[in-house]
Design an enzyme around this catalytic site. Sequence first.
Site, PDB file in Angstrom:
ATOM      1  N   VAL A 225      -4.689  -0.643  -3.172  1.00 40.49           N
ATOM      2  CA  VAL A 225      -4.220   0.448  -4.173  1.00 40.49           C
ATOM      3  C   VAL A 225      -3.977   2.100  -2.913  1.00 40.49           C
ATOM      4  O   VAL A 225      -3.615   2.604  -2.793  1.00 40.49           O
ATOM      5  CB  VAL A 225      -4.516   0.776  -5.597  1.00 40.49           C
ATOM      6  N   CYS A 226      -5.430   1.550  -2.600  1.00 42.76           N
ATOM      7  CA  CYS A 226      -5.703   2.702  -1.807  1.00 42.76           C
ATOM      8  C   CYS A 226      -4.884   3.064  -0.320  1.00 42.76           C
ATOM      9  O   CYS A 226      -4.878   3.507  -0.004  1.00 42.76           O
ATOM     10  CB  CYS A 226      -7.187   1.915  -0.614  1.00 42.76           C
ATOM     11  N   SER A 227      -3.951   1.982   0.089  1.00 36.48           N
ATOM     12  CA  SER A 227      -3.006   1.732   1.318  1.00 36.48           C
ATOM     13  C   SER A 227      -1.935   2.514   0.853  1.00 36.48           C
ATOM     14  O   SER A 227      -1.074   3.091   2.272  1.00 36.48           O
ATOM     15  CB  SER A 227      -3.322  -0.047   1.702  1.00 36.48           C
ATOM     16  N   ASP A 228      -1.517   2.821  -0.607  1.00 37.48           N
ATOM     17  CA  ASP A 228      -0.629   3.165  -0.555  1.00 37.48           C
ATOM     18  C   ASP A 228      -1.487   4.492  -1.412  1.00 37.48           C
ATOM     19  O   ASP A 228      -0.242   5.261  -1.740  1.00 37.48           O
ATOM     20  CB  ASP A 228       0.709   2.629  -1.442  1.00 37.48           C
ATOM     21  N   GLN A 229      -2.411   5.331  -0.721  1.00 42.49           N
ATOM     22  CA  GLN A 229      -2.630   6.789  -2.106  1.00 42.49           C
ATOM     23  C   GLN A 229      -2.505   7.999  -1.078  1.00 42.49           C
ATOM     24  O   GLN A 229      -1.502   8.918  -1.294  1.00 42.49           O
ATOM     25  CB  GLN A 229      -3.546   6.380  -3.146  1.00 42.49           C
TER      26      GLN A 229
END
Lengths: 199, 192
Positions: free
Chosen positions: A88-92
């Site tokens: 999730v973090c990698s596409d926020q």
Amino acid sequence: MKRIALIALLLLMLPAGAGATATAKSFTSLIYDPGKLKPIDSTLKIAPGDKAPDFTLRSVKGDTVTLSSYRHKQNVVISFVPAAWTPVCSDQWPGYNIAKTFFTKHDAVLLGITVDNIPTLHAWTQQMGELWFDVLSDFWPHGAVAESYGVLRSDGTSERALIFIDREGMINSVHISDINIRPSLETVVAGLENLDKGR
Amino acid sequence: MKRLVFLLLPILSVLSLVLPAFSADAPAEKETLPQISLPVPDSEEYRAYLGLKQAPGETFTVNDIDADVLLIELFSMYCPFCQEEAENVNALFETMYDFSKPEFSVKLIGLGANNSAFEVDHFRNTYGVRFPLFPDQDMSMYNALGGKGTPGFIACKKEADSSCTIIHRQSGGFHQPDEFFKELLNKSGYNQ
């Protein structure tokens, strides 16, 4: 013999041409999936109306950033994300990278913070293209800034949190997401719009 | 001549092993595009482009789209590779648009995986996307189409019964719009 060598060379070059339209980037293979996590695993220490805890952290760009340096100048949005190289973090933040216009409209700077160290953040953010905002490392003392805001989880990562701070350095609003879910762009825009209310 | 065959045989053997790894997924058996349902766009321009007879507020299925070849892009506003590929996809759309004629048309739509309508609109505005984009917030369409990461591309060829046979699947960008367009035409069986 020269002709044979030429034919062989041409044949060896064939795959590059044949695959020219299908060189898919294997970015998903770099991401570690921790599975479904406890949605929220900390107790918030700040609330709207509080003075935002100050900090100075190292930026991936090489300098340091102090929160209070924006006081009386600009609004600040802090985006805590749990950990580098996770789904999730990698596409926020790449989404925020094309949302600068919303921040500019509300005269806000964005500070991205994780508890990862600088080399890790460097490698990770390189995958996102050139980010327009500062990415800060809360690695050492480990998670101290996240802890001061009450968003440090028991496993040493941080919550997925958005902290909206006004020009006076006061907390305007806080959004703690379920760690497994990316907050929508609408959430970011609503927080930015709220900064301008009551001015 | 014997020496030539002797030299080329091992090279061709190696190539037969290597080439598939460089190819996009091609369905082994005839696979029909699932009947995903989409909201009819408010934009009259989009409705005309898709050849829809339904009105805004109604839904349509991909089989209703008036196209001989339909390409579906799976993207996300949050995906840096989709952002990077946006210019190429726009160029591909222009190529498709210029090429298409009543006798044979190739059309493009995009599905924003795990994106809200607001996020899809922001992607559209940021990159000046001219083809219809639809949000797929719960990823139901992405899953139904067998998405494997973004950007992803699925192309299908319209059959006489209006079903659409998948002719190409690809995870990752294509980088070269003209080459990719030719590849789609070839796989559709279009006779130039």
